[in-house]
Design a protein around this motif. Structure first.
Motif, mmCIF file in Angstrom:
data_model
loop_
_atom_site.group_PDB
_atom_site.id
_atom_site.type_symbol
_atom_site.label_atom_id
_atom_site.label_comp_id
_atom_site.label_asym_id
_atom_site.label_seq_id
_atom_site.Cartn_x
_atom_site.Cartn_y
_atom_site.Cartn_z
ATOM 1 N N HIS A 180 4.545 121.113 39.896
ATOM 2 C CA HIS A 180 5.960 120.935 40.236
ATOM 3 C C HIS A 180 6.780 121.476 39.066
ATOM 4 O O HIS A 180 6.437 121.236 37.914
ATOM 5 C CB HIS A 180 6.300 119.454 40.434
ATOM 6 C CG HIS A 180 5.425 118.767 41.441
ATOM 7 N ND1 HIS A 180 5.654 118.825 42.794
ATOM 8 C CD2 HIS A 180 4.306 118.026 41.287
ATOM 9 C CE1 HIS A 180 4.715 118.131 43.433
ATOM 10 N NE2 HIS A 180 3.887 117.637 42.535
ATOM 11 N N THR A 181 7.857 122.172 39.375
ATOM 12 C CA THR A 181 8.743 122.694 38.333
ATOM 13 C C THR A 181 10.107 122.044 38.480
ATOM 14 O O THR A 181 10.671 121.991 39.583
ATOM 15 C CB THR A 181 8.867 124.234 38.454
ATOM 16 O OG1 THR A 181 7.558 124.796 38.365
ATOM 17 C CG2 THR A 181 9.729 124.790 37.337
ATOM 18 N N PHE A 182 10.636 121.548 37.365
ATOM 19 C CA PHE A 182 11.936 120.879 37.355
ATOM 20 C C PHE A 182 12.877 121.624 36.418
ATOM 21 O O PHE A 182 12.449 122.208 35.426
ATOM 22 C CB PHE A 182 11.785 119.425 36.878
ATOM 23 C CG PHE A 182 10.840 118.621 37.729
ATOM 24 C CD1 PHE A 182 11.257 118.029 38.902
ATOM 25 C CD2 PHE A 182 9.510 118.487 37.361
ATOM 26 C CE1 PHE A 182 10.379 117.309 39.694
ATOM 27 C CE2 PHE A 182 8.616 117.770 38.153
ATOM 28 C CZ PHE A 182 9.057 117.175 39.319
ATOM 29 N N MET A 183 14.155 121.579 36.736
ATOM 30 C CA MET A 183 15.163 122.238 35.913
ATOM 31 C C MET A 183 15.784 121.277 34.896
ATOM 32 O O MET A 183 16.479 121.704 33.994
ATOM 33 C CB MET A 183 16.280 122.817 36.799
ATOM 34 C CG MET A 183 15.786 123.884 37.753
ATOM 35 S SD MET A 183 15.185 125.359 36.938
ATOM 36 C CE MET A 183 16.721 126.082 36.415
ATOM 37 N N SER A 184 15.546 119.973 35.075
ATOM 38 C CA SER A 184 16.167 119.002 34.168
ATOM 39 C C SER A 184 15.310 117.748 34.064
ATOM 40 O O SER A 184 14.489 117.460 34.936
ATOM 41 C CB SER A 184 17.559 118.616 34.694
ATOM 42 O OG SER A 184 17.432 117.878 35.905
ATOM 43 N N ARG A 185 15.528 117.007 32.994
ATOM 44 C CA ARG A 185 14.813 115.734 32.826
ATOM 45 C C ARG A 185 15.210 114.706 33.884
ATOM 46 O O ARG A 185 14.353 113.985 34.383
ATOM 47 C CB ARG A 185 15.042 115.196 31.411
ATOM 48 C CG ARG A 185 14.201 115.953 30.400
ATOM 49 C CD ARG A 185 14.470 115.529 28.946
ATOM 50 N NE ARG A 185 13.539 116.182 28.059
ATOM 51 C CZ ARG A 185 13.653 117.436 27.642
ATOM 52 N NH1 ARG A 185 14.673 118.158 28.047
ATOM 53 N NH2 ARG A 185 12.761 117.967 26.834
ATOM 54 N N PRO A 186 16.514 114.607 34.256
ATOM 55 C CA PRO A 186 16.853 113.664 35.332
ATOM 56 C C PRO A 186 16.113 113.979 36.640
ATOM 57 O O PRO A 186 15.693 113.066 37.352
ATOM 58 C CB PRO A 186 18.369 113.823 35.487
ATOM 59 C CG PRO A 186 18.837 114.258 34.125
ATOM 60 C CD PRO A 186 17.727 115.148 33.616
ATOM 61 N N ALA A 187 15.925 115.260 36.949
ATOM 62 C CA ALA A 187 15.184 115.628 38.164
ATOM 63 C C ALA A 187 13.729 115.172 38.048
ATOM 64 O O ALA A 187 13.144 114.673 39.013
ATOM 65 C CB ALA A 187 15.265 117.135 38.392
#
Length: 77
Positions: A39-46
């Protein structure tokens, strides 16, 4: 520079790691049931939102310490 975090590791078939690659956060989940998922996320909150949905606290009834340790590991990313 890639910074790697180990969320948990039970053995070489059941583990989860998170790598911070520039502005991307790449999570790899390896399980003996499903193989490897990335999984790839753009932000820590995501990332945290995904983690809280993937590991609902209710599923860890009687193992709250395990849940807290896992969430703490995600927060350190």
């Amino acid at each position: 520079m890639i910074k790697k975090h180990e969320i948990y590791k039970k053995d070489k078939w059941n583990m989860m790691t998170v790598e911070v690659q520039g502005r991307y956060i790449v999570l790899r989940e390896i399980s003996d049931q499903w193989g490897e998922e990335t999984h790839t996320f753009m932000s820590r909150p995501a990332l945290m939102h995904w983690a809280q949905n993937r590991f609902p606290k209710d599923d860890f009834e009687g193992r709250e310490d395990e849940w807290r340790q896992m969430m703490a590991a995600f927060k350190q990313v």
